[in-house]
Write an enzyme that holds these catalytic residues in place. Structure first.
Site, PDB file in Angstrom:
ATOM      1  N   ASP A  33       0.844  -1.194   0.000  1.00 13.04           N
ATOM      2  CA  ASP A  33       0.000   0.000   0.000  1.00 13.04           C
ATOM      3  C   ASP A  33       0.877   1.241   0.000  1.00 13.04           C
ATOM      4  OD1 ASP A  33      -2.482   1.159  -0.166  1.00 13.04           O
ATOM      5  OD2 ASP A  33      -2.791   1.278   1.988  1.00 13.04           O
ATOM      6  N   HIS A  45      -4.358  13.828   1.342  1.00  7.93           N
ATOM      7  CA  HIS A  45      -4.615  12.939   2.482  1.00  7.93           C
ATOM      8  C   HIS A  45      -3.432  12.975   3.452  1.00  7.93           C
ATOM      9  CE1 HIS A  45      -5.800   9.345   4.736  1.00  7.93           C
ATOM     10  NE2 HIS A  45      -4.604   8.844   4.503  1.00  7.93           N
ATOM     11  N   GLU A  75     -10.973   3.760   3.378  1.00 12.29           N
ATOM     12  CA  GLU A  75     -10.003   4.569   2.637  1.00 12.29           C
ATOM     13  C   GLU A  75     -10.276   4.390   1.150  1.00 12.29           C
ATOM     14  OE1 GLU A  75      -6.013   3.617   3.999  1.00 12.29           O
ATOM     15  OE2 GLU A  75      -6.169   5.133   5.582  1.00 12.29           O
ATOM     16  N   GLU A 117      -9.284   4.259  -2.393  1.00 19.57           N
ATOM     17  CA  GLU A 117      -8.024   4.052  -3.108  1.00 19.57           C
ATOM     18  C   GLU A 117      -8.298   3.415  -4.461  1.00 19.57           C
ATOM     19  OE1 GLU A 117      -4.803   2.294  -0.968  1.00 19.57           O
ATOM     20  OE2 GLU A 117      -5.494   2.994   0.996  1.00 19.57           O
ATOM     21  N   ASP A 170      -9.382   0.329   1.495  1.00 20.07           N
ATOM     22  CA  ASP A 170      -8.426  -0.179   2.489  1.00 20.07           C
ATOM     23  C   ASP A 170      -8.952   0.161   3.885  1.00 20.07           C
ATOM     24  OD1 ASP A 170      -6.077  -1.203   3.605  1.00 20.07           O
ATOM     25  OD2 ASP A 170      -5.087   0.747   3.534  1.00 20.07           O
ATOM     26  N   LYS A 218      -4.746  -2.536   9.641  1.00 18.74           N
ATOM     27  CA  LYS A 218      -4.977  -2.440   8.200  1.00 18.74           C
ATOM     28  C   LYS A 218      -5.236  -3.785   7.527  1.00 18.74           C
ATOM     29  CE  LYS A 218      -3.841   1.999   7.427  1.00 18.74           C
ATOM     30  NZ  LYS A 218      -4.647   2.922   6.630  1.00 18.74           N
TER      31      LYS A 218
HETATM   32 CA    CA Z   1      -4.281   2.760   2.824  1.00 20.46          CA
END
Ligand code: CA
Length: 453
Positions: free
Chosen positions: A148, A155, A220, A222, A254, A274
């Site tokens: 990642d 951000h 998140e 992405e 994520d 995560k």
């Molecule tokens: Ca992330």
């Protein structure tokens, strides 16, 4: 086709740079006037017109759960099974993704020719079509390693400012594409709901941590970057060749547990905050399909230029990809009341990203790290420049201090059980047929508590 070395020798693009403009060029497959004999592909608002042709893996809904996955291409509201249509003689997505660029492009040309109005393939290929509503989608490929990145500068700045108001961006950010190694095991396809994670958290005023369900669960926004052709171990990928290793993009959520993250992240970065779940959309939109939507890459005035190993002429002229992104939330109460999702945020990949796809590939391999077919690179959270364009609740609610108001009267600082998050992506440009990414959706289920014992 199965022998990579042999096909490489026949690949007119292999090892050369002069053919590069052709690779990402707009060609007849992008002609906005092209129409398909699959009627739904001609709808103005479909994500999957004949100009898109994204790849995914599916089973028929009436297949047994252990039936082998098939490779399909989304066309309108249908899926064309590639082996059923006689386009390939296998259903091995990794093999397809590893094709040399010229063969990938040739397959796209055959698909485009066979699916267009008036094609002689219509009668034969009709038997290989399945309504998407009668398919169960799987992960688009077997994912090897998952890295990642953190390329969203707005951000990174917004998160940094919560901790360091005077110095939000760390000094390495404008020089190094920051990333960490994640875990592929819990990456799921859209529709795979997951339980709220449990873990260690410590309240600011507490002397010791506790174990329990996360109370600051976030999404998140992405993009997933899928590696197609592998790189060689020990060999850095040059910027000029970097995009040859990218098969395409998908939407990526994520999911992140901010309270676990705050307690665990020093000194080695995110760990269990995560890797409990990430959600990817089922269709990989290929680099060929994205050709009309490329944009120049440029740094704001006063920022350092990238080091030479992260720079190329191609990257400067069209390194970015223009993808409009949206985040939608629907709570359990909204679902019961028949209220559609609420739009939480809207941004654009090209506005959000400080580093390009090619720079991610070149930097990841710069030390000799091998990239393999099916590796997934997350871009990092793609927040736009304005606060309301943020790609996470951490930013939208200022770390929970300014809850969002939802239709129906509820408030959210972080996600509640029963909340579902849907990501959408769309590419638009004057003179081009608009294409989309489908949806990336999953719902937060109640935590599965672990009792002492
Ligand atoms: Ca992330």
């Amino acid at each position: 086709m199965s022998d990579r070395a042999a096909s490489n020798a026949n690949d007119p693009d292999a090892g050369s740079t002069h053919a590069r403009p052709v690779r990402s060029a707009v060609d007849h497959t992008h002609d906005p006037d092209l129409r398909s004999w699959v009627a739904s592909a001609n709808d103005a608002d479909t994500d999957f017109p004949i100009q898109n042709l994204p790849f995914g893996r599916f089973r028929r809904a009436d297949d047994p759960a252990d039936a082998p996955l098939r490779i399909g291409v989304a066309i309108g509201d249908r899926i064309l099974g590639l082996s059923q249509a006689g386009l390939i003689d296998h259903d091995d997505m990794a093999r397809l993704m590893a094709l040399p660029v010229a063969e990938r492009r040739a397959l796209r040309h055959r698909l485009s020719a066979g699916l267009r109005e008036g094609s002689s393939e219509q009668s034969r290929w009709s038997a290989a079509l399945l309504p998407q509503s009668r398919a169960v989608m799987a992960l688009p490929c077997a994912i090897g390693d998952y890295t990642d990145f953190y390329v969203g500068i707005h951000h990174a700045t917004a998160i940094g400012s919560l901790f360091r108001p005077d110095n939000p961006l760390l000094p390495n950010y404008r020089w190094v594409p920051i990333g960490y190694h994640g875990r592929a095991s819990t990456v799921g396809v859209s529709g795979n709901d997951f339980p709220r994670p449990c873990g260690q958290t410590r309240a600011p005023d507490a002397t010791q941590p506790v174990y329990g369900p996360s109370r600051r669960l976030d999404f998140e926004l992405e993009l997933a970057v899928f590696v197609g052709r592998p790189s060689a171990a020990g060999t850095p990928v040059a910027m000029a060749d970097a995009e040859d290793h990218v098969f395409g993009l998908a939407l990526f959520n994520d999911w992140s547990a901010r309270d676990l993250q705050a307690w665990e992240y020093q000194p080695l970065g995110p760990f269990l905050s995560k890797n409990f779940a990430s959600t990817v959309s089922p269709w990989i939109v290929t680099m060929e399909a994205l050709a009309p939507f490329r944009r120049p890459f440029a740094r704001p005035a006063g920022d350092p230029e990238p080091l030479p190993y992260l720079d190329s002429a191609h990257n400067r002229t069209q390194g970015q990809v223009d993808v409009e992104l949206e985040v939608w939330l629907q709570s359990a109460a909204m679902r019961e009341a028949g209220i559609d999702g609420a739009l939480l945020s809207r941004s654009n990949y090209a506005d959000a990203a400080y580093w390009t796809l090619a720079q991610m590939i070149a930097h990841h391999s710069a030390n000799g790290c091998q990239l393999r077919t099916g590796d997934l690179l997350g871009t990092g959270t793609l927040s736009g420049p304005q606060p309301e364009q943020a790609g996470s609740l951490m930013e939208l609610t200022r770390a929970g201090r300014q809850p969002l108001q939802l239709p129906g009267g509820e408030q959210r600082d972080f996600l509640a059980d029963g909340d579902s998050i849907t990501l959408r992506g769309r590419c638009r440009r004057d003179g081009a047929r608009s294409i989309g990414f489908g949806i990336c959706r999953a719902q937060v289920l109640p935590a599965r508590a672990v009792l002492p014992g």
